[in-house]
Enzyme design. Structure first.
Site, PDB file in Angstrom:
ATOM      1  N   SER A 109      -4.530  -3.067  -2.204  1.00 53.02           N
ATOM      2  CA  SER A 109      -5.063  -3.760  -0.924  1.00 53.02           C
ATOM      3  C   SER A 109      -5.359  -5.122  -1.014  1.00 53.02           C
ATOM      4  O   SER A 109      -5.672  -5.524  -2.492  1.00 53.02           O
ATOM      5  CB  SER A 109      -6.081  -2.970  -0.119  1.00 53.02           C
ATOM      6  OG  SER A 109      -6.488  -3.839   0.973  1.00 53.02           O
ATOM      7  N   CYS A 159       0.626  -1.374   0.016  1.00 52.89           N
ATOM      8  CA  CYS A 159      -0.009   0.095  -0.145  1.00 52.89           C
ATOM      9  C   CYS A 159       0.913   1.386   0.068  1.00 52.89           C
ATOM     10  O   CYS A 159       0.545   2.346  -0.672  1.00 52.89           O
ATOM     11  CB  CYS A 159      -1.160   0.272   1.116  1.00 52.89           C
ATOM     12  SG  CYS A 159      -0.058  -0.068   2.806  1.00 52.89           S
ATOM     13  N   HIS A 200      -3.242   0.886   7.263  1.00 49.22           N
ATOM     14  CA  HIS A 200      -3.252   0.767   5.545  1.00 49.22           C
ATOM     15  C   HIS A 200      -3.099   2.211   5.362  1.00 49.22           C
ATOM     16  O   HIS A 200      -3.381   3.048   6.060  1.00 49.22           O
ATOM     17  CB  HIS A 200      -4.772   0.038   5.381  1.00 49.22           C
ATOM     18  CG  HIS A 200      -4.848   0.104   3.776  1.00 49.22           C
ATOM     19  ND1 HIS A 200      -4.228  -0.408   2.931  1.00 49.22           N
ATOM     20  CD2 HIS A 200      -5.977   0.631   3.089  1.00 49.22           C
ATOM     21  CE1 HIS A 200      -4.504  -0.084   1.936  1.00 49.22           C
ATOM     22  NE2 HIS A 200      -5.655   0.241   1.845  1.00 49.22           N
TER      23      HIS A 200
END
Length: 307
Positions: A163, A111, A146
């Site tokens: 993702s 990410c 994330h």
């Protein structure tokens, strides 16, 4: 000696050595599998994703979709070994050099690498605002992190990224407010049984690939355990407003007040000038008399320096 990636380009040996060691740890016959793959001469060639190229007339939403397709085609890195070392403290120009290297090696990414790559591929979209959005979630006794690249075009918000979950990466720029975008991510996390704990928002990233500025990763840190739903929404909109103000200040003309303070020898600042009388540098302590004429100014300045 060196290895080559799927595009036939050389890659530093330590990167691949780390990957093979990881395979050896998690696979029952990892060492033999690694050696067999290394020695194979008849492996099929894996297609290399092409970096998107746009015509000047291509609309920004279509460009964003093409950038996201390219990021997706690189695939998510499930190996457990990060192929590209990204230091958030590096200046933007260094991170853009790293992004260029990603396009050459065409290796799977995670990410954070997708965010850097997204900045690199949208640098020529000067009407697009980009800013990092980080998430911290809780699931089954563990915390997860994330990050995506938030975008704003024409007052509509969206996101680029990668993702394991389809709903936690790309968001088309259709959200009217920043809070709507974040709430959509929160709902996506809820469908994955994750509880959103924190959101970190950065400021807009420069479009200059040679800038030595650092990316501001966490201008606003919002702890959902300490904020009500309404306060959370207000903080998101406050951050969006701050970004708009910063962009307005960065694109507008320089402040004339600052110019006047810097230009101390300007001939337009005569003793009778109202700007000079009201300027901060000419304020005098209470009871101090103004000199009778301008000839006394050098002696007065010298006296002030000695004091």
């Amino acid at each position: 000696p060196f290895f080559v990636n799927r595009g036939g380009l050389p890659v530093d040996e330590p990167t691949w050595e780390r990957m093979w060691r990881h395979v050896g740890r998690i696979h029952p016959e990892g060492d033999r599998v690694a050696q067999r793959i290394r020695g194979a001469a008849d492996l099929p060639k894996i297609p290399i994703p092409s970096v998107p190229v746009f015509q000047p007339s291509t609309p920004i939403p279509e460009r964003l979709e093409a950038v996201q397709r390219y990021i997706r085609e690189l695939q998510y890195n499930h190996t457990g070994t990060q192929f590209f070392e990204i230091k958030k403290s590096r200046p933007l120009t260094g991170l853009m050099d790293l992004a260029k290297e990603m396009t050459k090696e065409a290796l799977p990414i995670k990410c954070l690498e997708a965010v850097i790559l997204g900045i690199y591929l949208t640098n020529n979209m000067t009407t697009l605002d980009r800013f990092p959005i980080s998430f911290k979630t809780y699931f089954s006794g563990n915390y997860f992190r994330h990050i995506v690249l938030g975008v704003n075009f024409g007052g509509r918000y969206g996101a680029l990224g990668i993702s394991r979950r389809e709903e936690l990466m790309y968001k088309a720029p259709v959200f009217r407010t920043l809070s709507e975008l974040i709430f959509d991510f929160e709902e996506a996390y809820r469908r994955c049984w994750h509880t959103l704990k924190k959101v970190k928002l950065g400021h807009c990233v420069s479009h200059d690939p040679h800038s030595v500025e650092q990316i501001e990763w966490k201008r606003s840190v919002l702890d959902l355990d300490k904020l009500t739903r309404e306060d959370f929404r207000k903080e998101l909109e406050r951050h969006a407003r701050d970004m708009r103000l910063k962009i307005g200040k960065g694109t507008g003309p320089p402040s004339p007040t600052k110019d006047r303070k810097k230009d101390v020898s300007s001939p337009q600042r005569g003793q009778a000038s109202p700007h000079r009388r009201n300027s901060r540098g000419d304020r005098r302590p209470s009871g101090e008399k103004k000199p009778a004429d301008s000839k006394a100014m050098p002696d007065l300045n010298g006296y002030q320096i000695r004091v």
